[in-house]
Design a protein around this motif. Structure first.
Motif, PDB file in Angstrom:
ATOM      1  N   ALA A  29     -18.382  12.787 -90.356  1.00 58.12           N
ATOM      2  CA  ALA A  29     -19.829  12.614 -90.477  1.00 58.12           C
ATOM      3  C   ALA A  29     -20.460  12.305 -89.132  1.00 58.12           C
ATOM      4  CB  ALA A  29     -20.141  11.507 -91.480  1.00 58.12           C
ATOM      5  N   THR A  30     -19.776  11.527 -88.302  1.00 60.11           N
ATOM      6  CA  THR A  30     -20.296  11.232 -86.974  1.00 60.11           C
ATOM      7  C   THR A  30     -20.464  12.509 -86.159  1.00 60.11           C
ATOM      8  OG1 THR A  30     -19.387   8.988 -86.936  1.00 60.11           O
ATOM      9  CG2 THR A  30     -19.814  10.022 -84.805  1.00 60.11           C
ATOM     10  N   ALA A  31     -19.531  13.447 -86.313  1.00 57.63           N
ATOM     11  CA  ALA A  31     -19.651  14.726 -85.614  1.00 57.63           C
ATOM     12  C   ALA A  31     -20.913  15.464 -86.040  1.00 57.63           C
ATOM     13  CB  ALA A  31     -18.417  15.582 -85.885  1.00 57.63           C
ATOM     14  N   PHE A  32     -21.179  15.528 -87.342  1.00 53.40           N
ATOM     15  CA  PHE A  32     -22.406  16.157 -87.831  1.00 53.40           C
ATOM     16  C   PHE A  32     -23.645  15.406 -87.355  1.00 53.40           C
ATOM     17  CE2 PHE A  32     -19.925  17.598 -91.831  1.00 53.40           C
ATOM     18  CZ  PHE A  32     -19.526  18.778 -91.211  1.00 53.40           C
ATOM     19  N   ALA A  33     -23.585  14.081 -87.431  1.00 58.40           N
ATOM     20  CA  ALA A  33     -24.772  13.257 -87.185  1.00 58.40           C
ATOM     21  C   ALA A  33     -25.134  13.145 -85.718  1.00 58.40           C
ATOM     22  CB  ALA A  33     -24.562  11.856 -87.768  1.00 58.40           C
ATOM     23  N   THR A  34     -24.128  13.209 -84.826  1.00 55.51           N
ATOM     24  CA  THR A  34     -24.373  12.904 -83.414  1.00 55.51           C
ATOM     25  C   THR A  34     -23.915  13.978 -82.438  1.00 55.51           C
ATOM     26  OG1 THR A  34     -22.243  11.816 -82.973  1.00 55.51           O
ATOM     27  CG2 THR A  34     -23.983  10.467 -83.987  1.00 55.51           C
ATOM     28  N   GLY A  35     -23.078  14.910 -82.891  1.00 58.47           N
ATOM     29  CA  GLY A  35     -22.514  15.889 -81.972  1.00 58.47           C
ATOM     30  C   GLY A  35     -21.415  15.337 -81.104  1.00 58.47           C
ATOM     31  N   VAL A  36     -20.868  14.179 -81.459  1.00 54.95           N
ATOM     32  CA  VAL A  36     -19.837  13.508 -80.668  1.00 54.95           C
ATOM     33  C   VAL A  36     -18.562  13.382 -81.497  1.00 54.95           C
ATOM     34  CG1 VAL A  36     -19.201  11.334 -79.539  1.00 54.95           C
ATOM     35  CG2 VAL A  36     -21.516  12.247 -79.288  1.00 54.95           C
ATOM     36  N   ARG A  37     -17.439  13.779 -80.924  1.00 57.77           N
ATOM     37  CA  ARG A  37     -16.147  13.543 -81.566  1.00 57.77           C
ATOM     38  C   ARG A  37     -15.720  12.109 -81.295  1.00 57.77           C
ATOM     39  NH1 ARG A  37     -11.983  16.827 -79.161  1.00 57.77           N
ATOM     40  NH2 ARG A  37     -10.674  16.332 -80.962  1.00 57.77           N
ATOM     41  N   THR A  38     -15.184  11.469 -82.330  1.00 55.54           N
ATOM     42  CA  THR A  38     -14.787  10.083 -82.176  1.00 55.54           C
ATOM     43  C   THR A  38     -13.526   9.812 -82.983  1.00 55.54           C
ATOM     44  OG1 THR A  38     -15.639   7.802 -82.182  1.00 55.54           O
ATOM     45  CG2 THR A  38     -16.182   9.171 -84.093  1.00 55.54           C
ATOM     46  N   TYR A  39     -13.103   8.561 -83.007  1.00 52.28           N
ATOM     47  CA  TYR A  39     -11.869   8.191 -83.705  1.00 52.28           C
ATOM     48  C   TYR A  39     -12.133   7.985 -85.194  1.00 52.28           C
ATOM     49  CZ  TYR A  39     -13.799   3.453 -83.167  1.00 52.28           C
ATOM     50  OH  TYR A  39     -14.618   2.353 -83.196  1.00 52.28           O
ATOM     51  N   ASN A  40     -11.097   8.120 -85.995  1.00 57.09           N
ATOM     52  CA  ASN A  40     -11.224   7.918 -87.432  1.00 57.09           C
ATOM     53  C   ASN A  40     -11.657   6.488 -87.730  1.00 57.09           C
ATOM     54  OD1 ASN A  40     -10.384  10.529 -87.729  1.00 57.09           O
ATOM     55  ND2 ASN A  40      -8.344  10.033 -88.505  1.00 57.09           N
ATOM     56  N   GLY A  41     -12.623   6.361 -88.619  1.00 52.71           N
ATOM     57  CA  GLY A  41     -13.152   5.053 -88.979  1.00 52.71           C
ATOM     58  C   GLY A  41     -14.409   4.685 -88.232  1.00 52.71           C
ATOM     59  N   ALA A  42     -14.726   5.412 -87.170  1.00 57.81           N
ATOM     60  CA  ALA A  42     -15.915   5.103 -86.369  1.00 57.81           C
ATOM     61  C   ALA A  42     -17.166   5.674 -87.020  1.00 57.81           C
ATOM     62  CB  ALA A  42     -15.764   5.657 -84.966  1.00 57.81           C
ATOM     63  N   VAL A  43     -18.234   4.908 -86.992  1.00 57.19           N
ATOM     64  CA  VAL A  43     -19.516   5.333 -87.560  1.00 57.19           C
ATOM     65  C   VAL A  43     -20.543   5.420 -86.437  1.00 57.19           C
ATOM     66  CG1 VAL A  43     -21.410   4.666 -89.091  1.00 57.19           C
ATOM     67  CG2 VAL A  43     -19.044   4.406 -89.857  1.00 57.19           C
ATOM     68  N   SER A  44     -20.772   6.636 -85.962  1.00 54.90           N
ATOM     69  CA  SER A  44     -21.766   6.932 -84.927  1.00 54.90           C
ATOM     70  C   SER A  44     -21.661   6.024 -83.712  1.00 54.90           C
ATOM     71  CB  SER A  44     -23.178   6.927 -85.522  1.00 54.90           C
ATOM     72  OG  SER A  44     -23.311   8.076 -86.342  1.00 54.90           O
ATOM     73  N   VAL A  45     -20.398   5.796 -83.310  1.00 58.04           N
ATOM     74  CA  VAL A  45     -20.094   5.259 -81.983  1.00 58.04           C
ATOM     75  C   VAL A  45     -19.071   6.200 -81.366  1.00 58.04           C
ATOM     76  CG1 VAL A  45     -20.574   2.862 -82.599  1.00 58.04           C
ATOM     77  CG2 VAL A  45     -18.229   3.742 -82.828  1.00 58.04           C
ATOM     78  N   ASP A  46     -19.032   6.263 -80.037  1.00 61.32           N
ATOM     79  CA  ASP A  46     -18.072   7.149 -79.381  1.00 61.32           C
ATOM     80  C   ASP A  46     -16.709   6.484 -79.308  1.00 61.32           C
ATOM     81  OD1 ASP A  46     -18.150   5.343 -77.224  1.00 61.32           O
ATOM     82  OD2 ASP A  46     -19.456   6.628 -76.012  1.00 61.32           O
ATOM     83  N   VAL A  47     -15.767   7.127 -78.627  1.00 63.72           N
ATOM     84  CA  VAL A  47     -14.397   6.609 -78.604  1.00 63.72           C
ATOM     85  C   VAL A  47     -14.306   5.266 -77.892  1.00 63.72           C
ATOM     86  CG1 VAL A  47     -13.271   8.849 -78.826  1.00 63.72           C
ATOM     87  CG2 VAL A  47     -13.910   8.012 -76.548  1.00 63.72           C
ATOM     88  N   ASP A  48     -15.329   4.915 -77.119  1.00 63.78           N
ATOM     89  CA  ASP A  48     -15.364   3.612 -76.460  1.00 63.78           C
ATOM     90  C   ASP A  48     -16.189   2.589 -77.231  1.00 63.78           C
ATOM     91  OD1 ASP A  48     -13.813   4.427 -74.191  1.00 63.78           O
ATOM     92  OD2 ASP A  48     -15.582   5.507 -73.467  1.00 63.78           O
ATOM     93  N   GLY A  49     -16.645   2.965 -78.432  1.00 60.31           N
ATOM     94  CA  GLY A  49     -17.396   2.037 -79.271  1.00 60.31           C
ATOM     95  C   GLY A  49     -18.866   1.944 -78.944  1.00 60.31           C
ATOM     96  N   ARG A  50     -19.381   2.876 -78.134  1.00 56.78           N
ATOM     97  CA  ARG A  50     -20.798   2.830 -77.750  1.00 56.78           C
ATOM     98  C   ARG A  50     -21.637   3.633 -78.745  1.00 56.78           C
ATOM     99  NH1 ARG A  50     -19.511   4.768 -71.691  1.00 56.78           N
ATOM    100  NH2 ARG A  50     -18.717   6.453 -73.007  1.00 56.78           N
ATOM    101  N   PRO A  51     -22.758   3.069 -79.205  1.00 59.93           N
ATOM    102  CA  PRO A  51     -23.614   3.806 -80.151  1.00 59.93           C
ATOM    103  C   PRO A  51     -24.138   5.099 -79.553  1.00 59.93           C
ATOM    104  CG  PRO A  51     -24.206   1.478 -80.081  1.00 59.93           C
ATOM    105  CD  PRO A  51     -23.267   1.704 -78.933  1.00 59.93           C
TER     106      PRO A  51
END
Length: 439
Positions: free
Chosen positions: A109-131
């Protein structure tokens, strides 16, 4: 994260600079017009702007699941509402998780919502935890109305990825708080009342500690329903209350947790939402379409995924049929409201579902086993192919997710750009550009 809600004239304290910088990084600088509400036609090519955007996510919906739903509902010569959209493509679903090759719903969902790939479990933060800014927040910068509709908890991973930013999808009470203090979607409809009330305050749906997954109030931020009402939301808990409200800001919670009972066949499984997904979506469209700037709406059918996790084909098909009925509601709305972009997509595949011929010699499991995990993964069916004398079975390979690509169909401004093989993050770019009238 605190954001500026231009449409309502509210500015929450703190964090606005971070979001502004994020918008710039995403290529979404302000148009210079008040509220950035007018489409910009400039570099990148001009196209008709999408006044309204409706993104419908079938959680766990694979191409095989769509075909099983089609066969059971309209048969080989029929067409589902979701299959009748003009353009078709598919999305690759890989997350950026360092430990797992297959995505979960939060990263998807984060990919759809933000265009950013991130880790599993992350909600619209990047791999470093930044919104990172979401489509819902970008829509609000254009002064559009916004909404979240789901049969899951309204604070579950998929809706949360559009309206909140947390490092861990399990922090649902914090997600609820951010909806009220930060993003304030105009319409929020679904389940998950337990995350809005503190322990000991049951709300409209009584606590059920004897449930296999105890359903009890567990909010950590006080009574968020009261807070929602204090800032102007009309809180509703039944179908009649939802139908009766004339508010332009609605919070509707219709279950303790999900709006269904997920379980293997015959073990307490039930798909009977207090308010059907199609009804919630129709109400959201009615409310949001009153906004003169248009709207962004996220609609999710969660039960497809949950019942596929339980290798429960009858309920998976039932949830899929409810999802397609909802797509039909949205397509009817779009036909009457020019400039509406409709996108239907799955976030990942669940269960390794396969459609097979009826063949007693082809059972991949062990019918004699008493192991619940083995029994759960046996073939389901046979199911009738609608309008024929044929039957099919559904077989499973896992109770988890798989890495298969997911089908996408779309229609409306910019939809032709989705008719291809693409990363799930590309969907964000197309929807963002459609709202801005860019190609």
């Amino acid at each position: 994260m605190h954001v500026r809600d231009v449409r309502r004239g509210r500015i929450a304290a703190g964090g606005a600079l971070a979001l502004t910088l994020g918008l710039g990084a995403a290529g979404l600088t302000d148009t210079g017009r008040p509220g950035g509400s007018e489409p910009e036609h400039g570099r990148g090519g001009a196209g008709p702007a999408a006044r309204n955007v409706v993104l419908l996510v079938g959680d766990g919906l694979s191409i095989a699941a769509r075909d099983a739903i089609r066969l059971a509902t309209v048969g080989q010569d029929g067409e589902l509402a979701m299959d009748g959209l003009r353009y078709a493509g598919w999305t690759r679903t890989d997350s950026a998780d360092p430990d797992e090759a297959v995505t979960d719903s939060a990263a998807g969902a984060t990919a759809f919502a933000t265009g950013v790939r991130t880790y599993n479990g992350a909600v619209s933060v990047d791999v470093d935890g930044r919104p990172v800014p979401t489509l819902l927040e970008l829509a609000q910068r254009q002064r559009k109305a916004t909404g979240l509709v789901t049969t899951a908890q309204v604070t579950d991973a998929t809706p949360a990825a559009f309206g909140a930013h947390v490092p861990d999808r399990a922090d649902q009470s914090e997600i609820a708080r951010q909806y009220l203090d930060d993003t304030r979607p105009d319409v929020v409809l679904g389940g998950g009342e337990d995350w809005w009330y503190p322990a000991g305050d049951e709300g409209a749906y009584p606590d059920d500690p004897d449930d296999p997954r105890p359903e009890v109030s567990q909010g950590r931020h006080g009574n968020l329903v009261e807070r929602a009402e204090a800032i102007g939301y009309d809180y509703v808990t039944t179908a009649d209350e939802l139908a009766a409200t004339r508010s332009d800001r609605i919070l509707g919670l219709f279950a303790n947790e999900e709006m269904f009972e997920q379980a293997p066949e015959g073990q307490g499984d039930e798909y009977a939402p207090v308010v059907p997904l199609a009804t919630m979506t129709r109400k959201a469209l009615d409310v949001l379409s009153d906004d003169r700037h248009g709207f962004f709406l996220l609609v999710e059918e969660e039960a497809i995924d949950e019942f596929a996790h339980n290798n429960n084909a009858p309920r998976t098909l039932q949830a899929g049929q409810a999802f397609d009925e909802t797509v039909a509601v949205v397509r009817d709305f779009a036909a009457r409201h020019r400039g509406t972009l409709v996108v239907v997509v799955g976030d990942h595949e669940t269960g390794g579902l396969a459609v097979e011929n009826v063949d007693p010699e082809d059972e991949s499991g062990d019918p004699a086993s008493t192991d619940p995990a083995v029994a759960r993964s046996l073939e389901d069916g046979p199911f009738p192919v609608a309008g024929s004398d044929l039957q099919f079975t559904v077989d499973w390979t896992t109770g988890g997710h798989t890495g298969a690509s997911t089908p996408l169909t779309a229609e409306g401004p910019g939809a032709d750009r989705l008719a291809r093989s693409q990363d799930n993050t590309d969907v964000f770019g197309v929807l963002r550009d459609a709202m801005r009238g860019r190609r």
